[in-house]
Design a protein around this motif. Structure first.
Motif, PDB file in Angstrom:
ATOM      1  N   CYS A  45       0.797  -1.235   0.000  1.00  0.00           N
ATOM      2  CA  CYS A  45       0.000   0.000   0.000  1.00  0.00           C
ATOM      3  C   CYS A  45       0.824   1.277   0.000  1.00  0.00           C
ATOM      4  O   CYS A  45       0.366   2.304  -0.473  1.00  0.00           O
ATOM      5  CB  CYS A  45      -0.970   0.004   1.170  1.00  0.00           C
ATOM      6  N   GLY A  46       2.021   1.274   0.566  1.00  0.00           N
ATOM      7  CA  GLY A  46       2.860   2.470   0.579  1.00  0.00           C
ATOM      8  C   GLY A  46       2.516   3.497   1.645  1.00  0.00           C
ATOM      9  O   GLY A  46       3.135   4.554   1.706  1.00  0.00           O
ATOM     10  N   ALA A  47       1.536   3.214   2.494  1.00  0.00           N
ATOM     11  CA  ALA A  47       1.134   4.186   3.519  1.00  0.00           C
ATOM     12  C   ALA A  47       2.279   4.518   4.474  1.00  0.00           C
ATOM     13  O   ALA A  47       2.339   5.624   5.006  1.00  0.00           O
ATOM     14  CB  ALA A  47      -0.065   3.671   4.299  1.00  0.00           C
ATOM     15  N   THR A  49       5.448   4.932   3.852  1.00  0.00           N
ATOM     16  CA  THR A  49       6.630   5.463   3.170  1.00  0.00           C
ATOM     17  C   THR A  49       7.280   6.582   3.978  1.00  0.00           C
ATOM     18  O   THR A  49       6.612   7.491   4.471  1.00  0.00           O
ATOM     19  CB  THR A  49       6.248   5.976   1.767  1.00  0.00           C
ATOM     20  N   LYS A  58       9.440   2.052   1.789  1.00  0.00           N
ATOM     21  CA  LYS A  58       8.301   1.585   2.580  1.00  0.00           C
ATOM     22  C   LYS A  58       8.885   1.037   3.875  1.00  0.00           C
ATOM     23  O   LYS A  58       9.608   0.043   3.873  1.00  0.00           O
ATOM     24  CB  LYS A  58       7.518   0.544   1.800  1.00  0.00           C
ATOM     25  N   CYS A 102      -3.678   7.048   3.532  1.00  0.00           N
ATOM     26  CA  CYS A 102      -2.570   6.939   2.578  1.00  0.00           C
ATOM     27  C   CYS A 102      -1.753   8.216   2.485  1.00  0.00           C
ATOM     28  O   CYS A 102      -0.658   8.217   1.917  1.00  0.00           O
ATOM     29  CB  CYS A 102      -3.097   6.579   1.195  1.00  0.00           C
ATOM     30  N   GLY A 105       2.165   8.539   3.267  1.00  0.00           N
ATOM     31  CA  GLY A 105       2.976   7.826   2.284  1.00  0.00           C
ATOM     32  C   GLY A 105       2.953   8.486   0.927  1.00  0.00           C
ATOM     33  O   GLY A 105       3.978   8.546   0.234  1.00  0.00           O
ATOM     34  N   MET A 106       1.782   8.985   0.512  1.00  0.00           N
ATOM     35  CA  MET A 106       1.675   9.681  -0.776  1.00  0.00           C
ATOM     36  C   MET A 106       2.564  10.919  -0.782  1.00  0.00           C
ATOM     37  O   MET A 106       3.271  11.190  -1.756  1.00  0.00           O
ATOM     38  CB  MET A 106       0.222  10.104  -1.039  1.00  0.00           C
ATOM     39  N   ALA A 109       6.302   9.886  -0.876  1.00  0.00           N
ATOM     40  CA  ALA A 109       6.678   9.383  -2.198  1.00  0.00           C
ATOM     41  C   ALA A 109       6.698  10.524  -3.221  1.00  0.00           C
ATOM     42  O   ALA A 109       7.575  10.592  -4.082  1.00  0.00           O
ATOM     43  CB  ALA A 109       5.721   8.273  -2.631  1.00  0.00           C
ATOM     44  N   LEU A 129       3.895   7.455  -8.376  1.00  0.00           N
ATOM     45  CA  LEU A 129       3.160   7.105  -7.155  1.00  0.00           C
ATOM     46  C   LEU A 129       2.483   5.746  -7.245  1.00  0.00           C
ATOM     47  O   LEU A 129       1.695   5.397  -6.360  1.00  0.00           O
ATOM     48  CB  LEU A 129       2.111   8.181  -6.845  1.00  0.00           C
ATOM     49  N   ASN A 132       1.910   3.423  -4.266  1.00  0.00           N
ATOM     50  CA  ASN A 132       1.119   3.919  -3.140  1.00  0.00           C
ATOM     51  C   ASN A 132      -0.357   3.845  -3.513  1.00  0.00           C
ATOM     52  O   ASN A 132      -0.765   4.417  -4.517  1.00  0.00           O
ATOM     53  CB  ASN A 132       1.512   5.358  -2.805  1.00  0.00           C
ATOM     54  N   CYS A 134      -4.479   4.383  -2.853  1.00  0.00           N
ATOM     55  CA  CYS A 134      -5.512   5.185  -2.211  1.00  0.00           C
ATOM     56  C   CYS A 134      -6.841   4.546  -2.558  1.00  0.00           C
ATOM     57  O   CYS A 134      -7.151   4.344  -3.724  1.00  0.00           O
ATOM     58  CB  CYS A 134      -5.474   6.624  -2.721  1.00  0.00           C
TER      59      CYS A 134
END
Length: 192
Positions: A45-47, A49, A58, A102, A105-106, A109, A129, A132, A134
């Motif tokens: 998910c990249g949250a 990051t 991550k 999110c 992380g967004m 990134a 992105l 990541n 959402c």
């Protein structure tokens, strides 16, 4: 237990940690930096990051012992002197936040993306992105926010109107090449 030391959001920390402790859990549980969420614990998910030594990673894919000696920046370390980072402001202004899970992380990134490409196209933002996820926004406002932040960063770096720009050094009479002379008009003397 393994002894580690790292700088997180400008503060130096030294700790004893289990070798299998993930960086995301170290940040949240040991340092109390809960702005970095635990999303999936599987790097999907990249949250979570964060910036690790200048690159976005991550933090659920990095062990705390792997970050030993490193510099880490979390979403909480972006603001300075109580002023939001341009990406934080743009996400707010462009309504790029719904549930907000999110968002850290967004933003982290996107910050890395803008370091590499300060003037990205919407497609380049989407590609940058893509690690990541959402589940709320449909990404349109996120892309708009990154574009707005990129424009703000360029505006901040541009010289202020009327500001002096760097000029070439003035040559002395001895070394300056002779300037071409303008032809004289009828009835005028030629310039000296």
């Amino acid at each position: 237990m393994t002894r580690i030391a790292m700088t997180v959001d400008g503060t130096h920390y030294e700790d004893e940690v289990e070798p299998r402790l993930l960086l995301v859990h170290y940040l949240r549980d040991r340092l109390g930096l809960t702005g970095t969420p635990v999303g999936c614990d599987t790097t999907n998910c990249g949250a979570c990051t964060v910036d690790l030594d200048g690159a976005s990673v991550k933090s659920c894919s990095v062990l705390a012992v792997q970050a030993d000696g490193s510099e880490v920046t979390t979403i909480q370390g972006l603001a300075s002197d109580a002023e939001w980072h341009p990406l934080q402001t743009a996400f707010h202004q462009q309504h790029a936040v719904q549930c907000g899970y999110c968002t850290p992380g967004m933003i982290m990134a996107a910050r890395d993306l803008l370091k590499e490409n300060p003037d990205p196209s919407p497609d380049e933002i989407r590609h940058g992105l893509e690690g990541n996820l959402c589940r709320c926004t449909g990404y349109q406002n996120i892309v708009r926010a990154v574009l707005a932040a990129a424009a703000e960063e360029r505006r901040r770096r541009a010289p202020a109107p009327g500001a002096q720009t760097e000029t070439a050094p003035v040559a002395s009479e001895d070394t300056a090449p002779a300037a071409p002379r303008a032809p004289a008009r009828a009835g005028q003397e030629a310039p000296v």
